[in-house]
Motif scaffolding. Structure first.
Motif, PDB file in Angstrom:
ATOM      1  N   GLY A  25       0.771  -1.240   0.000  1.00  0.00           N
ATOM      2  CA  GLY A  25       0.000   0.000   0.000  1.00  0.00           C
ATOM      3  C   GLY A  25       0.801   1.288   0.000  1.00  0.00           C
ATOM      4  O   GLY A  25       0.259   2.350   0.313  1.00  0.00           O
ATOM      5  N   LYS A  26       2.094   1.241  -0.370  1.00  0.00           N
ATOM      6  CA  LYS A  26       2.888   2.476  -0.401  1.00  0.00           C
ATOM      7  C   LYS A  26       2.269   3.519  -1.331  1.00  0.00           C
ATOM      8  O   LYS A  26       2.427   4.723  -1.124  1.00  0.00           O
ATOM      9  N   GLU A  27       1.551   3.039  -2.346  1.00  0.00           N
ATOM     10  CA  GLU A  27       0.937   3.946  -3.309  1.00  0.00           C
ATOM     11  C   GLU A  27      -0.180   4.783  -2.676  1.00  0.00           C
ATOM     12  O   GLU A  27      -0.650   5.771  -3.252  1.00  0.00           O
ATOM     13  N   ASN A  28      -0.633   4.409  -1.481  1.00  0.00           N
ATOM     14  CA  ASN A  28      -1.703   5.152  -0.804  1.00  0.00           C
ATOM     15  C   ASN A  28      -1.198   6.430  -0.128  1.00  0.00           C
ATOM     16  O   ASN A  28      -2.006   7.248   0.324  1.00  0.00           O
ATOM     17  N   ILE A  29       0.112   6.603  -0.047  1.00  0.00           N
ATOM     18  CA  ILE A  29       0.677   7.788   0.607  1.00  0.00           C
ATOM     19  C   ILE A  29       0.935   8.870  -0.433  1.00  0.00           C
ATOM     20  O   ILE A  29       1.731   8.669  -1.352  1.00  0.00           O
ATOM     21  N   PRO A  30       0.257  10.012  -0.321  1.00  0.00           N
ATOM     22  CA  PRO A  30       0.444  11.090  -1.306  1.00  0.00           C
ATOM     23  C   PRO A  30       1.896  11.572  -1.342  1.00  0.00           C
ATOM     24  O   PRO A  30       2.592  11.571  -0.328  1.00  0.00           O
ATOM     25  N   GLU A  31       2.323  12.007  -2.516  1.00  0.00           N
ATOM     26  CA  GLU A  31       3.690  12.477  -2.691  1.00  0.00           C
ATOM     27  C   GLU A  31       3.893  13.885  -2.156  1.00  0.00           C
ATOM     28  O   GLU A  31       5.026  14.315  -1.943  1.00  0.00           O
ATOM     29  N   ASP A  32       2.807  14.617  -1.954  1.00  0.00           N
ATOM     30  CA  ASP A  32       2.913  15.945  -1.337  1.00  0.00           C
ATOM     31  C   ASP A  32       1.655  16.229  -0.526  1.00  0.00           C
ATOM     32  O   ASP A  32       0.692  15.473  -0.563  1.00  0.00           O
ATOM     33  N   GLY A  33       1.690  17.334   0.214  1.00  0.00           N
ATOM     34  CA  GLY A  33       0.567  17.683   1.079  1.00  0.00           C
ATOM     35  C   GLY A  33       0.654  16.978   2.419  1.00  0.00           C
ATOM     36  O   GLY A  33       1.428  16.039   2.606  1.00  0.00           O
ATOM     37  N   SER A  34      -0.146  17.439   3.372  1.00  0.00           N
ATOM     38  CA  SER A  34      -0.090  16.898   4.731  1.00  0.00           C
ATOM     39  C   SER A  34      -0.687  15.492   4.798  1.00  0.00           C
ATOM     40  O   SER A  34      -1.705  15.197   4.174  1.00  0.00           O
ATOM     41  N   VAL A  35      -0.014  14.644   5.562  1.00  0.00           N
ATOM     42  CA  VAL A  35      -0.428  13.245   5.716  1.00  0.00           C
ATOM     43  C   VAL A  35      -0.333  12.860   7.193  1.00  0.00           C
ATOM     44  O   VAL A  35       0.654  13.173   7.858  1.00  0.00           O
ATOM     45  N   LEU A  36      -1.370  12.201   7.686  1.00  0.00           N
ATOM     46  CA  LEU A  36      -1.374  11.684   9.053  1.00  0.00           C
ATOM     47  C   LEU A  36      -1.445  10.162   8.983  1.00  0.00           C
ATOM     48  O   LEU A  36      -2.448   9.597   8.558  1.00  0.00           O
ATOM     49  N   ILE A  37      -0.353   9.504   9.347  1.00  0.00           N
ATOM     50  CA  ILE A  37      -0.296   8.052   9.371  1.00  0.00           C
ATOM     51  C   ILE A  37      -0.646   7.587  10.784  1.00  0.00           C
ATOM     52  O   ILE A  37      -0.017   8.012  11.752  1.00  0.00           O
ATOM     53  N   CYS A  38      -1.668   6.753  10.905  1.00  0.00           N
ATOM     54  CA  CYS A  38      -2.098   6.238  12.212  1.00  0.00           C
ATOM     55  C   CYS A  38      -1.922   4.725  12.222  1.00  0.00           C
ATOM     56  O   CYS A  38      -2.566   4.012  11.444  1.00  0.00           O
ATOM     57  N   SER A  39      -1.058   4.247  13.098  1.00  0.00           N
ATOM     58  CA  SER A  39      -0.693   2.829  13.103  1.00  0.00           C
ATOM     59  C   SER A  39      -0.944   2.184  14.461  1.00  0.00           C
ATOM     60  O   SER A  39      -0.914   2.847  15.505  1.00  0.00           O
ATOM     61  N   ASN A  40      -1.175   0.870  14.418  1.00  0.00           N
ATOM     62  CA  ASN A  40      -1.161   0.116  15.672  1.00  0.00           C
ATOM     63  C   ASN A  40       0.262   0.102  16.218  1.00  0.00           C
ATOM     64  O   ASN A  40       1.216   0.474  15.521  1.00  0.00           O
ATOM     65  N   HIS A  41       0.411  -0.316  17.462  1.00  0.00           N
ATOM     66  CA  HIS A  41       1.718  -0.167  18.129  1.00  0.00           C
ATOM     67  C   HIS A  41       2.087  -1.457  18.851  1.00  0.00           C
ATOM     68  O   HIS A  41       1.407  -1.870  19.783  1.00  0.00           O
ATOM     69  N   MET A  42       3.179  -2.086  18.414  1.00  0.00           N
ATOM     70  CA  MET A  42       3.614  -3.349  19.015  1.00  0.00           C
ATOM     71  C   MET A  42       4.995  -3.283  19.639  1.00  0.00           C
ATOM     72  O   MET A  42       5.323  -4.064  20.516  1.00  0.00           O
ATOM     73  N   SER A  43       5.831  -2.353  19.163  1.00  0.00           N
ATOM     74  CA  SER A  43       7.238  -2.377  19.562  1.00  0.00           C
ATOM     75  C   SER A  43       7.859  -0.989  19.444  1.00  0.00           C
ATOM     76  O   SER A  43       7.350  -0.119  18.723  1.00  0.00           O
ATOM     77  N   ASN A  44       8.983  -0.786  20.138  1.00  0.00           N
ATOM     78  CA  ASN A  44       9.744   0.449  19.978  1.00  0.00           C
ATOM     79  C   ASN A  44      10.326   0.586  18.577  1.00  0.00           C
ATOM     80  O   ASN A  44      10.777   1.664  18.179  1.00  0.00           O
ATOM     81  N   LEU A  45      10.323  -0.515  17.838  1.00  0.00           N
ATOM     82  CA  LEU A  45      10.829  -0.496  16.461  1.00  0.00           C
ATOM     83  C   LEU A  45       9.789   0.030  15.468  1.00  0.00           C
ATOM     84  O   LEU A  45      10.116   0.251  14.296  1.00  0.00           O
ATOM     85  N   ASP A  46       8.554   0.233  15.920  1.00  0.00           N
ATOM     86  CA  ASP A  46       7.492   0.656  15.008  1.00  0.00           C
ATOM     87  C   ASP A  46       7.769   1.988  14.310  1.00  0.00           C
ATOM     88  O   ASP A  46       7.602   2.070  13.083  1.00  0.00           O
ATOM     89  N   PRO A  47       8.186   3.053  15.030  1.00  0.00           N
ATOM     90  CA  PRO A  47       8.396   4.330  14.326  1.00  0.00           C
ATOM     91  C   PRO A  47       9.420   4.251  13.188  1.00  0.00           C
ATOM     92  O   PRO A  47       9.118   4.683  12.063  1.00  0.00           O
ATOM     93  N   PRO A  48      10.629   3.676  13.427  1.00  0.00           N
ATOM     94  CA  PRO A  48      11.558   3.588  12.293  1.00  0.00           C
ATOM     95  C   PRO A  48      11.055   2.678  11.177  1.00  0.00           C
ATOM     96  O   PRO A  48      11.328   2.922  10.002  1.00  0.00           O
ATOM     97  N   LEU A  49      10.293   1.640  11.536  1.00  0.00           N
ATOM     98  CA  LEU A  49       9.751   0.758  10.501  1.00  0.00           C
ATOM     99  C   LEU A  49       8.786   1.517   9.597  1.00  0.00           C
ATOM    100  O   LEU A  49       8.895   1.469   8.368  1.00  0.00           O
ATOM    101  N   VAL A  50       7.852   2.241  10.195  1.00  0.00           N
ATOM    102  CA  VAL A  50       6.842   2.961   9.414  1.00  0.00           C
ATOM    103  C   VAL A  50       7.484   3.993   8.495  1.00  0.00           C
ATOM    104  O   VAL A  50       7.034   4.204   7.367  1.00  0.00           O
ATOM    105  N   GLY A  51       8.574   4.632   8.957  1.00  0.00           N
ATOM    106  CA  GLY A  51       9.189   5.678   8.163  1.00  0.00           C
ATOM    107  C   GLY A  51      10.253   5.237   7.187  1.00  0.00           C
ATOM    108  O   GLY A  51      10.634   5.997   6.292  1.00  0.00           O
TER     109      GLY A  51
END
Length: 197
Positions: A25-51
Motif C-alpha cells: 500500500g505504499k501507493e496510498n501515501i500522497p507524494e505531497d501535502g499533509s499526511v497523518l499516518i495512524c498505526s497500531n503499536h507493538m514495539s519500539n521499532l514501530d516508528p523507524p519501521l513505518v518511516g
C-alpha cells in the motif's frame, strides 16, 4: 545526505535483512501535502519501521523522557521526533503536530498510546482524532503485523485514506474520529488474517 536520510537507509537495510519486511500500500501515501499516518503499536521499532519505506520525512511524537538521554536526546530531533508528555493533554505537542500538518508535512501517530503486547488492536486515544479533524491531512490507517523476531516476517500495510471531510463538516468529536481510525485499522488486520488462513 542528511542525517535523517542516512538513518532511513540504515533502518531499511536492517528491517529488510533481519525481519524480511513485506510492504503493502505504499501507493496510498500522497507524494505531497499533509499526511497523518495512524498505526497500531507493538514495539519500539514501530516508528523507524513505518518511516523507513516511504520517500517523505516522517515526524512523530516520542515520550519526553527520551530527550533527557544524553546522545539520544540530541539525535531524536534530527530523526523527525518531538517530545510529548504522556498521560496528560500536552498542548505544546498538539500545537507542534498541528503546525507540522498545516505546513504539509507527514506525521505518524500510534493512537493506542502504548504498545500492545498481545498484538490486539486496542482503543485509541483522542489525539489522532484531534489531528484528523483539525487539519486537512490525508489520514492513512496503517497496520504492522508479525513478530519482531530475527528472520521472522513482518508485514507493514498502508491502507487506503479515510475520508474525513464529512466528519469535519459535521464537527464530530475527536473521540468519534479516533474510533473510526481504530476500526479501520482493525479491518486491515481482519482482512490480512483472512488472506493467510
Amino acid at each position: 545526505m542528511t542525517l535523517y536520510k542516512i538513518g532511513r537507509l540504515l533502518c531499511r537495510i536492517f528491517f529488510t535483512v533481519f525481519f524480511r519486511v513485506e510492504i503493502k500500500g505504499k501507493e496510498n501515501i500522497p507524494e505531497d501535502g499533509s499526511v497523518l499516518i495512524c498505526s497500531n503499536h507493538m514495539s519500539n521499532l514501530d516508528p523507524p519501521l513505518v518511516g523507513s519505506f516511504i520517500k517523505r520525512k516522517l515526524n512523530f511524537m516520542a515520550k519526553e523522557e527520551l530527550f533527557n538521554v544524553a546522545l539520544l536526546g540530541r539525535l531524536l530531533p534530527h530523526l523527525g521526533a518531538f517530545p510529548v508528555k504522556r498521560g496528560a493533554g500536552d498542548r505544546q505537542a498538539l500545537r507542534k503536530g498541528l503546525g507540522l500538518l498545516n505546513q504539509g508535512e507527514v506525521m505518524c501517530l500510534f493512537p493506542e498510546g502504548t504498545r500492545s503486547k498481545t498484538g490486539e488492536i486496542r482503543k485509541g486515544l483522542s489525539g489522532s482524532g484531534f489531528f484528523a479533524l483539525r487539519s486537512d491531512a490525508v489520514v492513512i490507517p496503517t497496520l504492522i503485523t508479525g513478530e519482531y523476531k530475527l528472520f521472522r516476517k513482518i508485514t507493514l500495510i498502508y491502507g487506503e485514506p479515510i475520508d474525513f471531510q464529512q466528519l469535519r463538516e459535521e464537527k464530530k468529536s475527536a473521540a468519534e474520529a479516533t474510533d473510526i481510525i481504530m476500526k479501520t485499522i482493525q479491518r486491515l488486520k481482519d482482512h490480512h488474517e483472512e488472506q493467510y488462513r
